[in-house]
Design a protein around this motif. Structure first.
Motif, short mmCIF file in Angstrom:
data_model
loop_
_atom_site.label_atom_id
_atom_site.label_comp_id
_atom_site.label_asym_id
_atom_site.label_seq_id
_atom_site.Cartn_x
_atom_site.Cartn_y
_atom_site.Cartn_z
N LEU A 84 10.02 0.69 2.31
CA LEU A 84 8.76 0.16 1.82
C LEU A 84 8.03 1.31 1.17
O LEU A 84 7.65 2.28 1.83
N TRP A 85 7.84 1.22 -0.16
CA TRP A 85 7.23 2.30 -0.93
C TRP A 85 5.80 1.92 -1.33
O TRP A 85 5.54 0.76 -1.66
N ILE A 86 4.89 2.91 -1.33
CA ILE A 86 3.48 2.67 -1.65
C ILE A 86 3.05 3.66 -2.72
O ILE A 86 3.13 4.88 -2.52
N HIS A 87 2.57 3.15 -3.84
CA HIS A 87 2.20 4.00 -4.98
C HIS A 87 0.90 4.75 -4.74
O HIS A 87 0.08 4.39 -3.90
N GLY A 88 0.69 5.79 -5.54
CA GLY A 88 -0.52 6.59 -5.46
C GLY A 88 -1.57 6.15 -6.47
O GLY A 88 -1.42 5.17 -7.18
N GLY A 89 -2.66 6.94 -6.51
CA GLY A 89 -3.76 6.64 -7.42
C GLY A 89 -5.13 6.88 -6.82
O GLY A 89 -6.12 6.37 -7.32
N GLY A 90 -5.18 7.68 -5.74
CA GLY A 90 -6.48 8.04 -5.18
C GLY A 90 -7.28 6.89 -4.61
O GLY A 90 -8.50 6.98 -4.50
N MET A 91 -6.64 5.80 -4.28
CA MET A 91 -7.24 4.57 -3.75
C MET A 91 -7.97 3.76 -4.82
O MET A 91 -8.38 2.62 -4.55
N VAL A 92 -8.11 4.31 -6.03
CA VAL A 92 -8.91 3.64 -7.06
C VAL A 92 -8.12 3.33 -8.33
O VAL A 92 -8.65 2.69 -9.24
N LEU A 93 -6.89 3.80 -8.40
CA LEU A 93 -6.07 3.66 -9.60
C LEU A 93 -4.66 3.21 -9.24
O LEU A 93 -4.24 3.31 -8.10
N VAL A 155 14.28 0.41 8.44
CA VAL A 155 13.32 0.37 7.34
C VAL A 155 12.40 1.58 7.44
O VAL A 155 11.75 1.80 8.47
N ALA A 156 12.34 2.36 6.38
CA ALA A 156 11.44 3.52 6.31
C ALA A 156 10.21 3.14 5.49
O ALA A 156 10.25 2.25 4.65
N VAL A 157 9.12 3.85 5.73
CA VAL A 157 7.89 3.66 4.98
C VAL A 157 7.57 4.97 4.27
O VAL A 157 7.57 6.04 4.89
N GLY A 158 7.33 4.88 2.95
CA GLY A 158 7.06 6.09 2.19
C GLY A 158 6.02 5.86 1.12
O GLY A 158 5.67 4.73 0.80
N GLY A 159 5.52 6.96 0.56
CA GLY A 159 4.54 6.85 -0.51
C GLY A 159 4.14 8.22 -1.01
O GLY A 159 4.49 9.25 -0.43
N GLN A 160 3.42 8.19 -2.12
CA GLN A 160 2.98 9.43 -2.76
C GLN A 160 1.45 9.43 -2.87
O GLN A 160 0.84 8.41 -3.20
N SER A 161 0.84 10.57 -2.57
CA SER A 161 -0.59 10.77 -2.73
C SER A 161 -1.38 9.75 -1.89
O SER A 161 -1.20 9.68 -0.67
#
Length: 320
Positions: A84-93, A155-161
Motif C-alpha cells: 500500500l503506497w501513499i504519495h507525498g505533497g506536504g498534506m496539501v498537494l 502487505v507492507a505500507v510505504g510512502g514518501q514525504s
C-alpha cells in the motif's frame, strides 16, 4: 547534519554532485501561495492515465469518501505480497498519479500488487480525512486480497514525504486497532513531526525543495492549528507517539541536508530503543525526495536498490 540549533543556509555546493543540476532549477515549492495550490489542485485531475506497461495491469478503483486507489497488478497476479503506497505533497498537494512510474516499477521488480491510495488534501480536508482515506485503502486491500491472490499477512505500507508520515500514522492506527498488521513499513523522507515546523530557527537554513516555511503551511493546514501545540490528536503526528513498541520492521530513508533528517533519525532511534527492527539509510548531500527528482543518478539508483531489496526480504514467503 541539520540540528535544531541555528545553522547556516544550505547551498547548492552542499548537494551531492550528481544531484546539483536539477536542484539548481527547483529550489522551493511555493505552497504558501493560494494561487499555486489552486493551480496544482486543478492540474492534477487532468493527468492522463499511464500508458500500458508490459506485464502489469493498471486499474482505478473507487470506495468510501476518497477517490479510491490506483492498482498495479503483475501478470499472473503476483507472488502473493502487496504494497500500500501513499504519495507525498506536504498534506496539501499531489495525487496518486504522480507516482505511477514508481508503482509500475515496484510491481514489476517485486512481483507484487501495488495499491496507491488517493486521499483528500488539507486545508479543505484537515485531519483525520487523509488518514481515514488511507485506512479505507488498507481495508479495501484486505477485503479484496482473496480474489487477487494476495496474502493479507504479506502487505507492507510505504510512502514518501507526507505520504511517509501518513504511512507511519496508519501503521500506528492499525496497531492500536488490532487485526491483521502490516508486515513492514517503508518510509522515504517521511514527514513525521510538526514540532520541526514550529522551530523557527530552521527557517534560516532554507532547505532545498521543501523548507520550514512550507512545512509550517502543510502542518497548519492538516492539523487546523499552528504546529507545535502542547497536544495533538492521536495518530495525527506519528513522531510524537510515546510508545512505538510492537510496530513492524521499518526502513527509513533520508538525506543528511533535508529538513526532515533530524525527525527521521529520532523516529528511527525510538523504534530501535523499543526493540523494533529498523534500518535507517542516510544519504550524504541528498535533498528532499532526491530519488524521485533525479532517479537516474547513480546515488539515487543505489539508494533505491537498497530500499527495494530490504522490502523484498520482508515481503517474501520465508519472512512471513
Amino acid at each position: 547534519m541539520v540540528t535544531s540549533e541555528k545553522q547556516p543556509r544550505i547551498r547548492l555546493s552542499d548537494v551531492h554532485p550528481e544531484l546539483r543540476r536539477p536542484y539548481w532549477f527547483m529550489r522551493t515549492v511555493p505552497v504558501g501561495r493560494p494561487w499555486f495550490l489552486e493551480l496544482a489542485g486543478r492540474a492534477m485531475p487532468l493527468t492522463p492515465d499511464p500508458k500500458p506497461q508490459a506485464g502489469i495491469r493498471f486499474e482505478k478503483v473507487g470506495f468510501g469518501l476518497a477517490s479510491g486507489a490506483r492498482v498495479y497488478t503483475p501478470a499472473g497476479g503476483g507472488s502473493g505480497g502487496a504494497v500500500l503506497w501513499i504519495h507525498g505533497g506536504g498534506m496539501v498537494l499531489g495525487a496518486a498519479s504522480q507516482d505511477d512510474r514508481r508503482c509500475f516499477e515496484l510491481a514489476r521488480e517485486l512481483d507484487v500488487v501495488v495499491v496507491s491510495a488517493e486521499y483528500r488534501l488539507a486545508p479543505q480536508h484537515p485531519f483525520p480525512a487523509a488518514l481515514d482515506d488511507c485506512r479505507a485503502a488498507w481495508q479495501w486491500l484486505q477485503e479484496h486480497a482473496p480474489n487477487r491472490w494476495i496474502d493479507p499477512a504479506r502487505v507492507a505500507v510505504g510512502g514518501q514525504s507526507a505520504g511517509g508520515g501518513l504511512a507511519a500514522s496508519l501503521v500506528q492506527r492499525l496497531h492500536d486497532e488490532g487485526g491483521v498488521q502490516p508486515v513492514a513499513q517503508w518510509l522515504f523522507c517521511p514527514m513525521l513531526d510538526d514540532r520541526t515546523a514550529a522551530n523557527r530557527d530552521l527557517d534560516a537554513v532554507r532547505h532545498i525543495l521543501w523548507n520550514n516555511a512550507a512545512n509550517r503551511v502543510g502542518w497548519r493546514a492538516y492539523l487546523g492549528v499552528q504546529p507545535g501545540a502542547l497536544t495533538v490528536p492521536e495518530h495525527a503526528v506519528p513522531g510524537r507517539r510515546a510508545d512505538v513498541s510492537g510496530l513492524p520492521p521499518t526502513w527509513i530513508g533520508t538525506g543528511d541536508i533535508e529538513l526532515f533528517h533530524d525527525e527521521n533519525v529520532r523516529y528511527a532511534d525510538a523504534l530501535c530503543d523499543a526493540g523494533v527492527d529498523c534500518v535507517l539509510d542516510v544519504v550524504a548531500g541528498a535533498p528532499h525526495a532526491f530519488e524521485s527528482l533525479v532517479p537516474t543518478a547513480d546515488v539515487s539508483r543505489a539508494y533505491r536498490t537498497r530500499s527495494v531489496e530490504w522490502l523484498r526480504a520482508h515481503l517474501s514467503r520465508e519472512s512471513s
